[in-house]
Design a protein around this motif. Structure first.
Motif: not given
Length: 432
Positions: A312, A316-317
């Protein structure tokens, strides 16, 4: 067996369905776990299509892009076709592109040292002024040939098309629409099964494509977790593709380039009205061979080569959720279901056979609902395919059982090399 057949028939009786649901809390833990392994994925598969169906009824303008923009000067689109021994289909593919109504188009055909008439057939179209043909110096595989075409492409956008596909009129216009957003790096087309009526196997794949290619990619695109730009029909921003260095010449399939685009921060989109027609395997043997390659590459690329996309802090998510969903849906859930089914049948096959028949009918009704929703939202599959719904759970089960050996082999690194990768290229490829 008589008891099993009786419960099988009773599965269409609503009273028995309600009674079976009420009996779930009193099941032994191992039966309850088996039911959970079936119901959980069903909720995961059914939830998004129900949401799409409701959105299509309430806010359809949010699901689909506006009509094609009016372009004063349409951008040049370079279509790259790479293939080997594609004499049977290459002419039809080129004709479909020349007739797809897009005015500024160049078609680059790269022949991978075919032993048939692929190259000469493609060259016969050079007189149109839109087609250029090249031949690889040695048999190097599709990714290497795609890179040759990408290097020679002059367009602002580069489209990759299989050598045996048909591009429907208006498809290129539709694929260009999402590129109005400068963050979009690639767009995938809506693949339709051209030979759907050839056999029972192709009819099943038509339904699969409606679920996994059409509706699945539609909702994934809107949530920003689209996981694939189809190798049979994908368009890239030329700058984005060149920044990646093109395709990995060893394991450079569509999954790999998609993961790399996501890592680079590009947004991916699905163009539901950009239709490209493709042929699917018409026999069980051909289908299992194709899916075995797909499943092994899924492990090679998603679970080994690109597994760091789960970090993450780096990616990123959105990428984390995309990858987690792929691992759960394409790997863990099917494996748990298969092992649970085999264990359950081996240890307690008929004394509680209502569980198995209940699960089967749940799958059938779920399939019918998904077929109706998909047809309403995106027009596929045909409503005439509804009588095939009772066969789809059995088709999936047979296919999953057939794919278990290649998956196990890949996990154990047995027979890593695929026949479609030339020996010379394989020796130069890291063995993920």
């Amino acid at each position: 067996m008589q008891e099993f057949l009786r419960y099988f028939v009773e599965g269409i009786d609503p009273f028995n369905i309600i009674r079976s649901v009420n009996a779930l809390p009193s099941l032994p833990w191992y039966n309850a776990l088996f039911v959970l392994c079936v119901i959980g994925p069903l909720v995961r598969y059914q939830g998004p299509i129900v949401a799409l169906w409701l959105a299509n009824l309430v806010v359809p303008h949010r699901l689909f892009p506006p009509p094609p923009r009016s372009m004063v000067q349409p951008p040049l689109v370079s279509v790259v076709i790479a293939g080997r021994n594609e004499a049977a289909g290459i002419a039809g593919t080129i004709r479909s592109l020349l007739g797809c109504s897009y005015p500024r188009l160049e078609i680059i055909v790269v022949d991978d040292c075919s032993t048939d008439d692929t190259f000469s057939i493609a060259r016969s179209f050079e007189g149109t002024g839109h087609v250029r043909c090249y031949r690889a110096a040695t048999h190097s595989g599709k990714p290497s040939c795609l890179n040759i075409g990408i290097q020679r492409a002059r367009g602002e956008f580069i489209m990759i098309v299989d050598a045996d596909a048909d591009v429907q009129i208006g498809a290129i216009h539709e694929m260009l629409i999402p590129f109005d957003d400068p963050k979009v790096g690639a767009v995938t087309a809506h693949l339709r099964v051209r030979n759907a009526r050839d056999s029972f196997v192709t009819r099943m794949q038509e339904i699969e494509y409606a679920f996994n290619v059409a509706t699945s990619r539609l909702w994934r695109s809107h949530l920003g977790i689209l996981s694939i730009i189809a190798g049979a029909g994908g368009m890239f921003r030329a700058g984005a593709l060149r920044l990646l260095g093109g395709y990995d010449t060893g394991l450079g399939d569509d999954t790999d380039v998609t993961m790399r685009l996501r890592k680079a921060g590009w947004t991916l989109r699905f163009a539901p009205h950009a239709i490209i027609w493709v042929d699917c395997p018409a026999t069980w043997r051909g289908l299992i061979r194709q899916r075995s390659r797909w499943e092994r590459n899924m492990i090679k690329i998603r679970l080994r080569k690109q597994i760091d996309i789960l970090r993450i802090s780096l990616f990123g998510y959105g990428n984390f959720l995309m990858m987690l969903d792929q691992i759960l849906v394409r790997f863990l859930a099917p494996m748990l279901f298969l092992f649970g089914l085999v264990w359950y049948v081996a240890t307690d096959p008929f004394t509680t056979s209502r569980i198995l028949t209940f699960m089967y009918w749940i799958h059938v009704w779920e399939t019918v609902l998904r077929m109706l929703a998909a047809n309403d939202v995106i027009g596929v599959p045909r409503l005439g395919a509804l009588p095939l719904a009772p066969f789809l759970p059995l088709y999936r089960l047979i296919l999953r059982l057939a794919l278990l050996p290649p998956i196990v082999k890949e996990l154990l690194r047995i027979g890593l090399r695929h026949g479609y990768v030339p020996e010379k290229i394989w020796r130069e490829t890291p063995h993920w």
